[in-house]
Scaffold this motif. Structure first.
Motif, PDB file in Angstrom:
ATOM      1  N   ILE A  95       0.839  -1.203   0.000  1.00  0.00           N
ATOM      2  CA  ILE A  95       0.000   0.000   0.000  1.00  0.00           C
ATOM      3  C   ILE A  95       0.871   1.249   0.000  1.00  0.00           C
ATOM      4  O   ILE A  95       0.609   2.197  -0.745  1.00  0.00           O
ATOM      5  N   VAL A  98       2.250   1.785  -3.533  1.00  0.00           N
ATOM      6  CA  VAL A  98       1.235   2.233  -4.481  1.00  0.00           C
ATOM      7  C   VAL A  98       0.869   3.693  -4.219  1.00  0.00           C
ATOM      8  O   VAL A  98       0.779   4.502  -5.155  1.00  0.00           O
ATOM      9  N   VAL A  99       0.692   4.052  -2.966  1.00  0.00           N
ATOM     10  CA  VAL A  99       0.334   5.431  -2.630  1.00  0.00           C
ATOM     11  C   VAL A  99       1.470   6.385  -3.013  1.00  0.00           C
ATOM     12  O   VAL A  99       1.236   7.461  -3.572  1.00  0.00           O
ATOM     13  N   CYS A 102       1.471   6.850  -6.704  1.00  0.00           N
ATOM     14  CA  CYS A 102       0.384   7.752  -7.100  1.00  0.00           C
ATOM     15  C   CYS A 102       0.754   9.202  -6.820  1.00  0.00           C
ATOM     16  O   CYS A 102       0.502  10.080  -7.645  1.00  0.00           O
ATOM     17  N   CYS A 142      -1.952   6.188 -12.047  1.00  0.00           N
ATOM     18  CA  CYS A 142      -2.128   5.912 -10.621  1.00  0.00           C
ATOM     19  C   CYS A 142      -3.200   4.835 -10.427  1.00  0.00           C
ATOM     20  O   CYS A 142      -2.995   3.880  -9.677  1.00  0.00           O
ATOM     21  N   HIS A 143      -4.316   4.993 -11.101  1.00  0.00           N
ATOM     22  CA  HIS A 143      -5.407   4.011 -11.024  1.00  0.00           C
ATOM     23  C   HIS A 143      -4.904   2.623 -11.426  1.00  0.00           C
ATOM     24  O   HIS A 143      -5.225   1.619 -10.793  1.00  0.00           O
ATOM     25  N   GLU A 145      -1.938   1.492 -11.104  1.00  0.00           N
ATOM     26  CA  GLU A 145      -1.084   0.964 -10.033  1.00  0.00           C
ATOM     27  C   GLU A 145      -1.914   0.116  -9.068  1.00  0.00           C
ATOM     28  O   GLU A 145      -1.477  -0.942  -8.626  1.00  0.00           O
ATOM     29  N   TYR A 146      -3.089   0.590  -8.733  1.00  0.00           N
ATOM     30  CA  TYR A 146      -3.973  -0.163  -7.832  1.00  0.00           C
ATOM     31  C   TYR A 146      -4.430  -1.464  -8.479  1.00  0.00           C
ATOM     32  O   TYR A 146      -4.565  -2.484  -7.804  1.00  0.00           O
ATOM     33  N   ARG A 147      -4.689  -1.437  -9.774  1.00  0.00           N
ATOM     34  CA  ARG A 147      -5.160  -2.629 -10.479  1.00  0.00           C
ATOM     35  C   ARG A 147      -4.118  -3.738 -10.519  1.00  0.00           C
ATOM     36  O   ARG A 147      -4.461  -4.910 -10.662  1.00  0.00           O
ATOM     37  N   LEU A 152      -6.543  -4.985  -3.785  1.00  0.00           N
ATOM     38  CA  LEU A 152      -6.255  -3.630  -3.323  1.00  0.00           C
ATOM     39  C   LEU A 152      -7.255  -2.691  -3.998  1.00  0.00           C
ATOM     40  O   LEU A 152      -7.223  -2.490  -5.213  1.00  0.00           O
ATOM     41  N   TYR A 154      -9.212   0.609  -5.113  1.00  0.00           N
ATOM     42  CA  TYR A 154      -8.929   1.999  -5.468  1.00  0.00           C
ATOM     43  C   TYR A 154      -9.840   2.876  -4.614  1.00  0.00           C
ATOM     44  O   TYR A 154     -11.070   2.774  -4.707  1.00  0.00           O
TER      45      TYR A 154
END
Length: 181
Positions: A95, A98-99, A102, A142-143, A145-147, A152, A154
């Motif tokens: 997390i 990913v954050v 982003c 960024c979106h 990255e969550y995928r 995880l 969004y």
């Protein structure tokens, strides 16, 4: 943490963004309305520009600068939101990564928007549009990255901010198209 400090300094300078005075001429709400009619999101354009008193003195180029400044402020606020998530979120390494990624993408969006202002100053609407388009696309990265990490989710707040920035960039692109250089 050195790169985060640099990001915060950049963000502080953007938070106080005001367009250079040479972008302003005598104008009125008629130009704002006429210009906004050429954008995808008329209501967003009208509310954004009318909320900035400088808009009433701006020419079309000045309106583009103001709208880009509004998008920069939004991207700045999103970067701060993401940075606060880094501090307050779990210690989960995935997390956190990913954050941070982003936050980096939104910082790149800010840089692209800054470059678009330089291109407008040079009267290069094509290159300004390229930079605004890049800024519009960074939140999608960024979106994505969550995928990449199943399970995880969004965050809804981040999805909302992504859409807002995309729409702001679309409005800026519509205004730049009106310039026709």
């Amino acid at each position: 943490m050195g790169s985060l400090a640099a990001i915060f300094i950049l963000l502080l300078s953007i938070a106080h963004f005001s367009p250079p005075s040479h972008f302003f001429v005598s104008g009125d709400s008629t130009l704002i309305r006429k210009t906004c009619k050429n954008t995808t999101y008329y209501n967003l354009c009208m509310s954004s520009l009318k909320s900035n008193s400088s808009s009433f003195k701006a020419d079309t180029k000045g309106l583009a600068v103001i709208m880009i400044g509004i998008a920069m402020t939004h991207a700045n606020q999103t970067t701060r939101y993401l940075s606060s998530q880094l501090v307050s979120n779990t210690n989960d390494a995935v997390i956190q990564k990913v954050v941070k990624d982003c936050a980096d993408k939104y910082s790149l969006a800010i840089e692209s928007l800054q470059e678009s202002l330089q291109q407008l100053d040079l009267m290069s609407s094509d290159y300004a549009s390229v930079q605004v388009t890049a800024a519009k696309d960074y939140p999608n990265v960024c979106h994505n990255e969550y995928r990449r990490f199943p399970g995880l989710a969004y965050p809804a707040e981040l999805a909302h901010r992504e859409v807002q920035l995309e729409h702001m960039c679309d409005v800026a692109l519509g205004i730049i198209d009106v310039l026709g250089w």
